[in-house]
Design a protein around this motif. Structure first.
Motif, PDB file in Angstrom:
ATOM      1  N   ALA A  94       0.830  -1.207   0.000  1.00  0.00           N
ATOM      2  CA  ALA A  94       0.000   0.000   0.000  1.00  0.00           C
ATOM      3  C   ALA A  94       0.862   1.254   0.000  1.00  0.00           C
ATOM      4  CB  ALA A  94      -0.932  -0.006   1.211  1.00  0.00           C
ATOM      5  N   GLU A  95       1.938   1.245   0.790  1.00  0.00           N
ATOM      6  CA  GLU A  95       2.836   2.405   0.832  1.00  0.00           C
ATOM      7  C   GLU A  95       3.500   2.635  -0.517  1.00  0.00           C
ATOM      8  OE1 GLU A  95       5.603   1.857   3.984  1.00  0.00           O
ATOM      9  OE2 GLU A  95       4.089   2.002   5.572  1.00  0.00           O
ATOM     10  N   LEU A  96       3.878   1.559  -1.180  1.00  0.00           N
ATOM     11  CA  LEU A  96       4.495   1.699  -2.499  1.00  0.00           C
ATOM     12  C   LEU A  96       3.488   2.243  -3.511  1.00  0.00           C
ATOM     13  CD1 LEU A  96       6.620  -1.581  -2.619  1.00  0.00           C
ATOM     14  CD2 LEU A  96       7.517   0.761  -2.689  1.00  0.00           C
ATOM     15  N   ARG A 102       1.807   9.269  -5.971  1.00  0.00           N
ATOM     16  CA  ARG A 102       2.202  10.623  -5.599  1.00  0.00           C
ATOM     17  C   ARG A 102       3.282  11.170  -6.521  1.00  0.00           C
ATOM     18  NH1 ARG A 102       3.436   9.400  -0.850  1.00  0.00           N
ATOM     19  NH2 ARG A 102       5.711   9.327  -0.960  1.00  0.00           N
ATOM     20  N   GLU A 103       4.236  10.322  -6.885  1.00  0.00           N
ATOM     21  CA  GLU A 103       5.346  10.748  -7.740  1.00  0.00           C
ATOM     22  C   GLU A 103       4.972  10.760  -9.218  1.00  0.00           C
ATOM     23  OE1 GLU A 103       8.058  11.907  -6.576  1.00  0.00           O
ATOM     24  OE2 GLU A 103       8.159  11.191  -4.505  1.00  0.00           O
ATOM     25  N   GLY A 104       3.856  10.124  -9.557  1.00  0.00           N
ATOM     26  CA  GLY A 104       3.450  10.073 -10.950  1.00  0.00           C
ATOM     27  C   GLY A 104       4.329   9.174 -11.802  1.00  0.00           C
ATOM     28  N   THR A 109       5.358  -0.781 -11.662  1.00  0.00           N
ATOM     29  CA  THR A 109       4.305  -1.717 -11.309  1.00  0.00           C
ATOM     30  C   THR A 109       4.614  -2.292  -9.933  1.00  0.00           C
ATOM     31  OG1 THR A 109       3.894  -2.325 -13.615  1.00  0.00           O
ATOM     32  CG2 THR A 109       3.146  -3.872 -11.928  1.00  0.00           C
ATOM     33  N   VAL A 110       3.704  -2.099  -8.992  1.00  0.00           N
ATOM     34  CA  VAL A 110       3.877  -2.652  -7.648  1.00  0.00           C
ATOM     35  C   VAL A 110       3.340  -4.082  -7.639  1.00  0.00           C
ATOM     36  CG1 VAL A 110       3.305  -2.413  -5.203  1.00  0.00           C
ATOM     37  CG2 VAL A 110       3.708  -0.369  -6.604  1.00  0.00           C
TER      38      VAL A 110
END
Length: 218
Positions: A94-96, A102-104, A109-110
């Motif tokens: 979730a943090e990733l 946020r960084e766009g 891909t997480v």
């Protein structure tokens, strides 16, 4: 704290290198190791340049954590490449996701991996990388033997991990026991079906090794 470490880096390291005959450390910018933060000792740009990561590459970081390597990998692979950020807990995944949004970063891909399998796409990964993650993986020979199915032709596995034999003050920056003996890593990767392609020694507190599936290096 930073001032104390900066003083140590300026005073202790030159003395250490003078008395031990150290060649690698004696050529370093000691202050930069501390004032540069993690970049000062992880040397991410030099690591990726050594690996010759290029636009269009498919690179996976296994154990991406908070995403330290992501901005460097995102830039290296460019818009035509993909960075797979692999983690095994819902919280870190979730943090990733939040950071990527946020960084766009449209080329990240997480991946929610499993403890026994990074769950990467078969046959597509040019570089599978771990950074201070190798020593956390259980059943490493089986894990990396399974990873071979995810590698593209010519794909490499890269391990950057804390070493057990670094001197102070670098030892003071490590977590107790959070390291891997390089010879153990080589033995385990050989058991997993790899041979070592390269071993680099410019990182002040970490080993840096590159492996190929043994069938491709023969």
């Amino acid at each position: 704290m930073k001032l104390r470490l900066f003083f140590i880096s300026l005073v202790t390291l030159p003395v250490l290198c003078t008395t031990t005959g150290c060649t690698t450390l004696s050529k370093m910018d000691y202050g930069g190791l501390v004032t540069g933060g993690r970049d000062g000792w992880a040397l991410p740009e030099q690591v990726l340049a050594t690996l010759e990561v290029k636009p269009g590459d498919q690179v996976a970081e296994i154990g991406a954590g908070g995403g330290y390597w992501l901005p460097f990998l995102v830039e290296a692979v460019g818009e035509t490449g993909t960075v797979y950020a692999v983690e095994v807990t819902d919280e870190l995944v979730a943090e990733l996701h939040e950071r990527v949004e946020r960084e766009g970063w449209g080329n990240v891909t997480v991946v929610r991996g499993e403890f026994h399998d990074p769950m990467l796409p078969d046959g597509e990964i040019d570089i599978a990388m771990t950074s201070n993650t190798y020593h956390h993986i259980e059943g490493r020979p089986d894990y990396f033997r399974r990873l071979q199915a995810d590698l593209a032709p010519g794909g490499r596995v890269v391990h950057v991990d804390d070493r057990h034999d670094v001197p102070p003050p670098f030892r003071w920056l490590q977590g107790n026991g959070h390291w891997t003996v390089p010879e153990d890593m080589k033995s385990e990767m050989q058991e997993a079906g790899y041979s070592i392609e390269a071993e680099h020694h410019f990182l002040p507190m970490q080993s840096f090794m590159v492996f190929l599936p043994a069938t491709e290096s023969s």
